[in-house]
Design a protein around this motif. Structure first.
Motif, PDB file in Angstrom:
ATOM      1  N   LEU A 703     -33.312 -68.161  18.915  1.00 21.43           N
ATOM      2  CA  LEU A 703     -32.448 -67.599  19.945  1.00 21.43           C
ATOM      3  C   LEU A 703     -31.067 -68.244  19.855  1.00 21.43           C
ATOM      4  O   LEU A 703     -30.939 -69.444  19.549  1.00 21.43           O
ATOM      5  N   PRO A 704     -30.046 -67.450  20.090  1.00 20.98           N
ATOM      6  CA  PRO A 704     -28.692 -68.033  20.004  1.00 20.98           C
ATOM      7  C   PRO A 704     -28.479 -69.124  21.063  1.00 20.98           C
ATOM      8  O   PRO A 704     -28.899 -68.981  22.214  1.00 20.98           O
ATOM      9  N   LYS A 705     -27.818 -70.226  20.616  1.00 22.73           N
ATOM     10  CA  LYS A 705     -27.553 -71.329  21.545  1.00 22.73           C
ATOM     11  C   LYS A 705     -26.312 -71.097  22.392  1.00 22.73           C
ATOM     12  O   LYS A 705     -26.153 -71.669  23.464  1.00 22.73           O
ATOM     13  N   TYR A 706     -25.400 -70.256  21.849  1.00 28.48           N
ATOM     14  CA  TYR A 706     -24.114 -70.075  22.508  1.00 28.48           C
ATOM     15  C   TYR A 706     -23.974 -68.620  22.962  1.00 28.48           C
ATOM     16  O   TYR A 706     -24.464 -67.694  22.301  1.00 28.48           O
ATOM     17  N   PRO A 707     -23.308 -68.392  24.071  1.00 24.85           N
ATOM     18  CA  PRO A 707     -23.240 -67.046  24.642  1.00 24.85           C
ATOM     19  C   PRO A 707     -22.411 -66.076  23.802  1.00 24.85           C
ATOM     20  O   PRO A 707     -21.502 -66.500  23.088  1.00 24.85           O
ATOM     21  N   ALA A 708     -22.773 -64.812  23.918  1.00 25.16           N
ATOM     22  CA  ALA A 708     -22.018 -63.748  23.255  1.00 25.16           C
ATOM     23  C   ALA A 708     -21.023 -63.143  24.231  1.00 25.16           C
ATOM     24  O   ALA A 708     -21.200 -63.202  25.454  1.00 25.16           O
ATOM     25  N   VAL A 709     -19.973 -62.566  23.672  1.00 27.29           N
ATOM     26  CA  VAL A 709     -18.926 -61.931  24.484  1.00 27.29           C
ATOM     27  C   VAL A 709     -18.924 -60.444  24.155  1.00 27.29           C
ATOM     28  O   VAL A 709     -18.887 -60.064  22.974  1.00 27.29           O
ATOM     29  N   GLN A 710     -19.019 -59.621  25.160  1.00 27.65           N
ATOM     30  CA  GLN A 710     -19.025 -58.170  24.952  1.00 27.65           C
ATOM     31  C   GLN A 710     -17.620 -57.615  25.120  1.00 27.65           C
ATOM     32  O   GLN A 710     -16.904 -57.965  26.060  1.00 27.65           O
ATOM     33  N   ARG A 711     -17.265 -56.702  24.186  1.00 29.33           N
ATOM     34  CA  ARG A 711     -15.969 -56.064  24.266  1.00 29.33           C
ATOM     35  C   ARG A 711     -16.152 -54.558  24.029  1.00 29.33           C
ATOM     36  O   ARG A 711     -17.037 -54.121  23.285  1.00 29.33           O
ATOM     37  N   ASP A 712     -15.275 -53.772  24.669  1.00 28.32           N
ATOM     38  CA  ASP A 712     -15.280 -52.319  24.503  1.00 28.32           C
ATOM     39  C   ASP A 712     -13.929 -51.904  23.932  1.00 28.32           C
ATOM     40  O   ASP A 712     -12.878 -52.468  24.305  1.00 28.32           O
ATOM     41  N   LEU A 713     -13.965 -50.920  23.042  1.00 30.13           N
ATOM     42  CA  LEU A 713     -12.743 -50.367  22.483  1.00 30.13           C
ATOM     43  C   LEU A 713     -12.775 -48.843  22.600  1.00 30.13           C
ATOM     44  O   LEU A 713     -13.777 -48.212  22.218  1.00 30.13           O
ATOM     45  N   ALA A 714     -11.700 -48.235  23.130  1.00 32.41           N
ATOM     46  CA  ALA A 714     -11.542 -46.783  23.147  1.00 32.41           C
ATOM     47  C   ALA A 714     -10.531 -46.431  22.078  1.00 32.41           C
ATOM     48  O   ALA A 714      -9.374 -46.887  22.118  1.00 32.41           O
ATOM     49  N   LEU A 715     -10.947 -45.651  21.094  1.00 29.98           N
ATOM     50  CA  LEU A 715     -10.129 -45.362  19.928  1.00 29.98           C
ATOM     51  C   LEU A 715      -9.806 -43.875  19.841  1.00 29.98           C
ATOM     52  O   LEU A 715     -10.615 -43.032  20.250  1.00 29.98           O
ATOM     53  N   ILE A 716      -8.641 -43.568  19.315  1.00 30.76           N
ATOM     54  CA  ILE A 716      -8.267 -42.181  19.020  1.00 30.76           C
ATOM     55  C   ILE A 716      -8.407 -42.003  17.515  1.00 30.76           C
ATOM     56  O   ILE A 716      -7.757 -42.700  16.727  1.00 30.76           O
ATOM     57  N   VAL A 717      -9.304 -41.079  17.144  1.00 32.60           N
ATOM     58  CA  VAL A 717      -9.604 -40.850  15.720  1.00 32.60           C
ATOM     59  C   VAL A 717      -9.530 -39.349  15.436  1.00 32.60           C
ATOM     60  O   VAL A 717      -9.435 -38.512  16.358  1.00 32.60           O
ATOM     61  N   ASP A 718      -9.592 -39.009  14.142  1.00 33.45           N
ATOM     62  CA  ASP A 718      -9.631 -37.589  13.761  1.00 33.45           C
ATOM     63  C   ASP A 718     -10.859 -36.923  14.346  1.00 33.45           C
ATOM     64  O   ASP A 718     -11.935 -37.542  14.472  1.00 33.45           O
ATOM     65  N   ASP A 719     -10.705 -35.643  14.682  1.00 33.43           N
ATOM     66  CA  ASP A 719     -11.814 -34.916  15.318  1.00 33.43           C
ATOM     67  C   ASP A 719     -13.066 -34.860  14.430  1.00 33.43           C
ATOM     68  O   ASP A 719     -14.175 -34.776  14.913  1.00 33.43           O
ATOM     69  N   GLY A 720     -12.907 -34.904  13.116  1.00 31.04           N
ATOM     70  CA  GLY A 720     -14.066 -34.839  12.225  1.00 31.04           C
ATOM     71  C   GLY A 720     -14.676 -36.182  11.922  1.00 31.04           C
ATOM     72  O   GLY A 720     -15.641 -36.258  11.133  1.00 31.04           O
ATOM     73  N   SER A 764     -11.334 -38.965  21.385  1.00 27.72           N
ATOM     74  CA  SER A 764     -11.483 -40.347  21.834  1.00 27.72           C
ATOM     75  C   SER A 764     -12.945 -40.756  21.679  1.00 27.72           C
ATOM     76  O   SER A 764     -13.853 -40.026  22.084  1.00 27.72           O
ATOM     77  N   MET A 765     -13.165 -41.941  21.068  1.00 23.51           N
ATOM     78  CA  MET A 765     -14.514 -42.483  20.918  1.00 23.51           C
ATOM     79  C   MET A 765     -14.505 -43.913  21.440  1.00 23.51           C
ATOM     80  O   MET A 765     -13.646 -44.722  21.063  1.00 23.51           O
ATOM     81  N   ALA A 766     -15.448 -44.229  22.313  1.00 24.76           N
ATOM     82  CA  ALA A 766     -15.531 -45.560  22.912  1.00 24.76           C
ATOM     83  C   ALA A 766     -16.725 -46.308  22.333  1.00 24.76           C
ATOM     84  O   ALA A 766     -17.835 -45.759  22.281  1.00 24.76           O
ATOM     85  N   PHE A 767     -16.473 -47.568  21.909  1.00 27.03           N
ATOM     86  CA  PHE A 767     -17.522 -48.372  21.280  1.00 27.03           C
ATOM     87  C   PHE A 767     -17.665 -49.684  22.035  1.00 27.03           C
ATOM     88  O   PHE A 767     -16.686 -50.230  22.579  1.00 27.03           O
ATOM     89  N   THR A 768     -18.870 -50.209  22.053  1.00 27.74           N
ATOM     90  CA  THR A 768     -19.128 -51.534  22.627  1.00 27.74           C
ATOM     91  C   THR A 768     -19.740 -52.403  21.545  1.00 27.74           C
ATOM     92  O   THR A 768     -20.483 -51.907  20.685  1.00 27.74           O
TER      93      THR A 768
END
Length: 804
Positions: A703-720, A764-768
């Motif tokens: 198990l990880p000893k140190y905490p993880a940090v969550q981040r979200d990104l909303a990106l503008i990409v080509d429709d395809g 627009s595509m949002a990733f975590t």
């Protein structure tokens, strides 16, 4: 199989009671289901002589008769019959007598005068002129010859024997004939069997000069024999023949038709007689029917044929359905002057298929379905021509038309005496086995520990090869008598059972699918050709390389399946029709592909989600959970998939670069074709490929000893742009920290150009994702640097911009 006792006595010396005979036949594998008296249901009827007749005192149409029934005192019978006189002998039914239809007779008074019974006519006795000529006179039956008064009616009419109704096993088609079952009966009684040998009638001229036979499909018709008879005299057949036919439940028609029916019963080989004048060019052609070709059969019904059915035809038209029924346009009539007798062999599976499709199973079809053999075809034809000559029914032409592709050579097999004794737990000598086999006309010779056997043509059930010892052991065992074999307990070697790896994998996958809320299905392996069209598969699609069954239940089950989707959709439609509203099903099943040499079998895993609260992502989540439980790594969902999936909601699943299967929403046209009333989502996985990537050894990961940090990104990409492309870039970015658990959680396409700041042709595509280090807690600076590195990589590789 009905075996009249009178017929049996023609071939075998019968010296036991019917009940004892039934017991002996049972011990040899032939169960007598019922012993039927010849005059079944008639009892208490006797011969009486009318000694006096007086008018009835109270009725003009009744007469009072005194009769002698062989008792001490005469009896009084009141009758309305006008065709009897003093001195006549007639049948009389006395107290508790039973007549046809279950009618029970009791003494009664008729207009005040006592009557001890009733005089009987042919209708009350259930007989016709066939059983007793002149009995159908419209009144009381009068005996033409003297009989002892008080004699039972069965004895007086010589109908006091019985008929054995014998159950046959499917492997003994030779016993579906009088000769075949009498051969077995002789062995059961320990008596010699007088096998008839039909005389070959020479005749005049040569029938091959006036008639011709062409067989276009020798596989479905291995042998076709024919002879011609001219100058026919169509008339009723003799009484002895009519009696034999009626005894086995067949209706006499005329001498020619009755001859073919008698041969059918005697030899078990169906025959047919054509009016030669109705056969164009006197030319019989055995061919496959044309699609939707119409034939009118002897029962007057229209039969619509298909191209896989065999037809008896002439150069112009069909004249009969092969193996099932002759045609109305070539039947024997009183005006027929020349006939062609047919005795042929047809493939059982083809006749079974034809009879089922036409919904018409005749006596002939039933025998062809069980199997007939080519040597017997000639014997049956010779017997029919012998009867024609005997009855003077016409002039027989010489020669025989014989179109034969069948092997008529006598078959020889070898069987091991010691192995037979081992099978039966006996210690019989080879000489004893030879004797037993000889009792049923199977000649054998003992050579050391081997029986060299000449298999008679009629024993098609005795195979050559590894089955020989078992087939001969079966014959020896039943002839020797199973009651003479000492019973022993079953024995065998025990061993520790193990479940193979493939079975363990299958059980593990099934258990996981069940834990994920899916119910297991078992569908038939057979599908309809229309199913592949309903799935919109391309003509060159591998799944159209189907294996066609030679003898299917019907066209809707004529192919081995090459996919599981059709069965899953039918199950969904069935459950939705029953108002379940939703469902999750899976199936692990085999599919088969038609390759050049042998069909190829593959195993697939099929999964379907449908109805309320189900969508593409619930099914995708189910598969991802399965993959995680199996330890699959580097699983990717990429663009592509079958035509039966929605073009914008489907993906190909790969593992480490190998295609595993596909997933997607079912195409609306396909849903309509399968009558699925709700949205449905299907996945099909190659089971073998899935097993290849299962993690066989579990790796320990602390198990990880140190905490993880969550981040979200909303990106503008080509429709395809595909989500997987973005995920790959994020996961592989040089961020100097661990980037984990990357997934997309939102996609937005603008309804109008510039909507919410998103240009035309973009989305627009949002990733975590999570950022983590194995050796320390990340600082804000490290987190910012990692996010910037990811954004630069996205910009450089995909042209993605951070959405404002």
């Amino acid at each position: 199989m009905k075996l009249p006792l009178k017929w049996l006595k023609e071939y075998v010396d019968f010296t036991v009671t019917p009940e004892e005979f039934s017991e002996r036949m049972l011990l040899r594998g032939f169960e007598v289901a019922e012993i039927i008296p010849e005059m079944d249901g008639i009892d208490g009827v006797y011969v009486c002589e009318i000694t006096a007749i007086e008018p009835h005192p109270n009725a003009d149409k009744l007469r009072v008769c005194m009769v002698d029934v062989g008792r001490a005192e005469p009896l009084q019978i009141v009758t309305n019959a006008v065709n009897v006189k003093v001195g006549d002998q007639v049948p009389v039914a006395l107290d508790n007598a039973t007549l046809t239809g279950g009618l029970v007779i009791h003494p009664t008074k008729m207009r005040g005068v006592a009557s001890a019974g009733m005089f009987c006519g042919n209708e009350e006795l259930g007989i016709t002129n066939v059983e007793y000529p002149g009995c159908e006179n419209g009144g009381v039956m009068v005996f033409a010859e003297p009989h002892p008064n008080g004699q039972r009616i069965q004895e007086a009419l010589d109908l006091d024997d019985c008929i054995f109704d014998i159950e046959l096993t499917p492997n003994r088609p030779d016993c579906q004939s009088i000769i075949g079952i009498c051969r077995e009966a002789a062995a059961a009684l320990g008596k010699p069997f007088s096998e008839p040998v039909p005389e070959v009638v020479t005749g005049y001229g040569d029938c091959r000069d006036v008639a011709q036979v062409t067989v276009e499909n020798p596989y479905l018709c291995p042998r076709y024999c024919a002879r011609v008879v001219t100058d026919l005299k169509i008339e009723p057949s003799p009484l002895w023949m009519q009696r034999k036919l009626r005894a086995v439940g067949m209706r006499p028609i005329n001498n020619i038709v009755d001859i073919t029916n008698l041969v059918l019963v005697e030899y078990g080989h169906p025959m047919h007689a054509f009016d030669l004048a109705c056969v164009a060019e006197n030319h019989i052609v055995v061919r496959n029917a044309k699609q939707d070709e119409v034939v009118y059969t002897l029962d007057g019904k229209e039969r619509v044929m298909s191209s896989d059915m065999l037809l008896i035809a002439d150069p112009v038209k069909g004249v009969g359905v092969a193996g099932v029924m002759g045609g109305l346009n070539s039947e024997i009539t009183p005006e027929t002057k020349a006939t062609l007798f047919e005795s042929a062999v047809f493939r059982p599976e083809n006749i079974r298929s034809t009879a089922r499709k036409l919904r018409h199973v005749t006596d002939s079809a039933a025998r062809f379905i069980k199997g007939v053999e080519p040597v017997n075809a000639e014997l049956a034809l010779n017997r029919a021509i012998e009867l024609v000559e005997e009855l003077h029914a016409g002039r027989v032409m010489g020669g025989m038309i014989d179109v034969c592709s069948a092997d008529l050579m006598e078959k020889e097999v070898d069987a091991s005496v010691s192995h037979i004794n081992e099978i039966l737990n006996t210690n019989l000598s080879s000489g004893k086995m030879v004797e037993l086999l000889g009792s049923i006309n199977i000649p054998a010779e003992a050579v050391c520990d081997t029986l060299r056997i000449k298999v008679p043509h009629f024993r098609t059930d005795i195979e050559k090869g590894i089955e020989t010892d078992w087939d001969i052991a079966e014959e020896v065992g039943r002839l020797y008598g199973y009651t003479n074999i000492a019973p022993t307990l079953m024995r065998g070697d025990t061993f520790r059972g193990r479940v193979g790896e493939s079975f363990r994998d299958e059980d593990r996958i099934k258990d996981t699918m069940a834990a994920l809320g899916c119910l297991e299905l078992y569908n038939y392996n057979f599908i309809s050709p229309a199913e592949l069209d309903s799935l919109m598969l391309e003509e060159d699609d591998e799944r159209r390389k189907t294996v066609r069954l030679m003898n299917p239940f019907g066209e809707d089950q004529s192919l081995m399946r090459t996919e599981l989707a059709g069965g899953l959709l039918r199950a969904a439609a069935l459950n939705l029709n029953r108002k379940t509203g939703f469902g999750r099903f899976f199936e692990v099943g085999n599919v088969h592909f038609d390759n050049a040499d042998l069909p190829e079998e593959r195993k697939l895993l099929g999964v379907i989600h449908f109805g309320q609260d189900e969508d593409f992502f619930t099914l995708k989540g189910t598969l991802e959970e399965l993959f995680e439980k199996l330890g699959l790594e580097d699983v990717r969902f990429e663009k592509g998939g079958s035509p039966y999936l929605h073009p914008t909601q489907k993906a190909v699943i790969t593992v480490s670069g190998e295609k595993l299967g596909e997933i997607g929403a079912v195409h609306p046209k396909v849903r309509r074709a399968f009558e699925v009333s709700a949205e449905a989502y299907i996945a099909e996985l190659d089971f073998a490929a899935l097993r290849r990537h299962i993690a066989r050894q579990k790796k320990y990961k602390p198990l990880p000893k140190y905490p993880a940090v969550q981040r979200d990104l909303a990106l503008i990409v080509d429709d395809g742009m595909e989500a997987q492309q973005v995920i790959d870039v994020i996961a592989s970015a040089k961020a100097r920290v661990l980037v984990e658990n990357v997934r997309v959680f939102d996609v937005y396409r603008p309804k109008l150009p510039g909507d919410k700041g998103i240009p035309f042709g973009k989305k627009s595509m949002a990733f975590t994702f999570q950022l983590r280090s194995d050796d320390h807690t990340l600082t804000d600076e490290e987190i910012g640097q990692a996010v910037n590195a990811i954004l630069k990589s996205l910009k450089f590789r995909l042209g993605a911009e951070l959405r404002a």
